[in-house]
Scaffold this motif. Sequence first.
Motif, short mmCIF file in Angstrom:
data_model
loop_
_atom_site.label_atom_id
_atom_site.label_comp_id
_atom_site.label_asym_id
_atom_site.label_seq_id
_atom_site.Cartn_x
_atom_site.Cartn_y
_atom_site.Cartn_z
N ARG A 1 0.70 -1.33 -0.41
CA ARG A 1 0.04 -0.31 -0.55
C ARG A 1 0.72 1.41 -0.17
O ARG A 1 1.38 2.30 0.94
CB ARG A 1 -0.97 0.15 1.06
CG ARG A 1 -1.76 -0.90 1.40
CD ARG A 1 -3.18 -1.09 0.24
NE ARG A 1 -4.39 -1.73 0.00
CZ ARG A 1 -4.85 -1.72 -0.27
NH1 ARG A 1 -5.81 -1.06 -1.50
NH2 ARG A 1 -5.78 -2.97 -0.79
N PRO A 2 1.82 1.55 -1.45
CA PRO A 2 2.74 2.78 -1.27
C PRO A 2 1.47 3.86 -0.96
O PRO A 2 0.89 3.73 -1.79
CB PRO A 2 3.48 2.90 -2.37
CG PRO A 2 2.61 1.73 -3.17
CD PRO A 2 1.67 0.71 -2.12
N GLU A 3 2.17 4.90 -1.41
CA GLU A 3 1.27 5.88 -0.98
C GLU A 3 1.50 7.02 -1.87
O GLU A 3 0.78 7.66 -2.56
CB GLU A 3 1.77 7.34 -0.08
CG GLU A 3 2.07 7.31 1.73
CD GLU A 3 2.83 6.51 2.10
OE1 GLU A 3 2.41 5.49 2.92
OE2 GLU A 3 4.47 5.44 1.49
N ALA A 4 2.66 6.82 -3.26
CA ALA A 4 2.87 6.94 -4.39
C ALA A 4 3.10 5.66 -5.22
O ALA A 4 3.80 4.56 -4.90
CB ALA A 4 3.35 7.91 -4.86
N TYR B 1 -5.45 6.87 -0.20
CA TYR B 1 -4.91 7.54 -1.11
C TYR B 1 -3.85 7.30 -1.44
O TYR B 1 -3.00 7.61 -1.24
CB TYR B 1 -5.55 9.08 -1.26
CG TYR B 1 -5.91 9.87 -2.71
CD1 TYR B 1 -6.95 9.29 -2.96
CD2 TYR B 1 -4.33 10.33 -3.05
CE1 TYR B 1 -7.35 9.65 -4.40
CE2 TYR B 1 -4.73 10.85 -4.94
CZ TYR B 1 -5.99 10.99 -4.85
OH TYR B 1 -5.99 11.41 -6.39
N THR B 2 -3.31 6.90 -2.83
CA THR B 2 -1.74 7.04 -3.68
C THR B 2 -2.36 7.91 -4.91
O THR B 2 -3.22 7.62 -5.58
CB THR B 2 -2.71 5.26 -3.72
OG1 THR B 2 -2.71 4.20 -2.94
CG2 THR B 2 -1.23 5.33 -4.81
N TYR B 3 -1.57 8.66 -4.36
CA TYR B 3 -0.94 9.47 -5.84
C TYR B 3 -0.34 9.04 -7.52
O TYR B 3 1.06 8.09 -6.58
CB TYR B 3 0.03 10.54 -5.01
CG TYR B 3 0.37 11.78 -5.91
CD1 TYR B 3 -0.47 12.77 -5.72
CD2 TYR B 3 1.51 11.98 -7.22
CE1 TYR B 3 -1.09 13.97 -6.80
CE2 TYR B 3 0.84 13.05 -7.65
CZ TYR B 3 -0.36 14.38 -7.86
OH TYR B 3 0.52 14.86 -8.55
N THR C 1 -0.77 13.09 -0.51
CA THR C 1 -1.19 11.95 0.85
C THR C 1 -1.32 12.13 1.73
O THR C 1 -2.08 11.61 3.23
CB THR C 1 -0.32 10.92 0.25
OG1 THR C 1 0.91 11.51 0.15
CG2 THR C 1 -0.38 10.68 -1.55
N SER C 2 -0.17 13.49 2.65
CA SER C 2 -0.27 13.56 3.60
C SER C 2 -1.98 13.96 4.10
O SER C 2 -2.34 14.03 5.15
CB SER C 2 0.29 15.02 3.86
OG SER C 2 0.74 14.96 5.63
N LEU C 3 -2.27 14.70 3.49
CA LEU C 3 -3.17 15.59 3.54
C LEU C 3 -4.79 14.29 3.64
O LEU C 3 -5.12 14.80 4.10
CB LEU C 3 -3.98 16.45 2.60
CG LEU C 3 -2.74 18.36 2.18
CD1 LEU C 3 -3.79 18.80 0.63
CD2 LEU C 3 -3.36 19.05 3.84
#
Length: 305
Positions: free
Chosen positions: A44-47, A74-76, A121-123
């Motif tokens: 589950r990577p962030e980007a 959420y993934t960017y 992704t932080s937001l």
Amino acid sequence: MKVLIADDDQISRMITKAAVEQSGHECLVAVDGDQAWELFKLHRPEAVVTDLMMPGLNGLDLCRSIRGAEDDSYTYVILVTSHGSRDDVLAGMEAGADDYVTKPLDPFNLRIRLLAAQRITSLHADLARYRSALSEQARRDPLTKLHNRLKLTEDLGELHSRGYLGNYCLAMVDVDNFKSYNDLYGHQAGDSALVSIAATLAGEVRESDGVYRFGGEEFLLVLRGQTPEGAGVVMERVRSAVHSLQIEHSGDPDGVLTISAGLAAYTDEHRAGIEELLKEADLALYAAKASGRNRVRVASSLTTE
């Protein structure tokens, strides 16, 4: 930030990996879309930085799969295209990509986009935490901090929707002569008494059981895996513990605040629905009140009297 790279071209992977690591991010590498999808589900990577054209899932299919699998996270997604045509970019955005870069990859451009990815992704992570906190707040009674009727409805509905096969009991609990307590000592003292009683109820049952504020001075307990006999023993212990608080009440015959409880059971012989069980527990509570208060009555015993 954890970043997944998906590209079947070795040189492109090396350039992308170097840019990601130079930006201070953790890097995962996939050589095709199928491997990327497996790595995504596992980590589950962030980007995700994905090539548009590659074996297995292409970049568009990978985008769609990622968007379909998201819940609160959420993934960017950054799409890498060979020529940056308008059609490719539009197709990527419609599939769920957030941004794009073109080949040959410019590491500076990618690092700029990773900065944007980190902010976005932080937001989203902050929003997910806020939603979780609000959801929990909506299911808590603000005074006693017990779960409320909304949470009770959800828990009982889940219990029955899963086809629960075990026994459980509902215990409807009411604080005896509470109106006169409020009249004598004031609502602030009444609130303090409810908080103490709620803490006692929660402290006398197992973690797997549920304790809810049903409304006013009423509480409801869900005792999982209990027969009527076992639940009766538990509720006698609960009743005694509340009596032992010794909350003075000059308007009660016992001189202290007490509780009455009515029990209804879901067993192999009695597969009742939720509303029926609540009604049975309420009738048993009424019987406990009518027979002198400060006692526990079981619904099944009422039919034999």
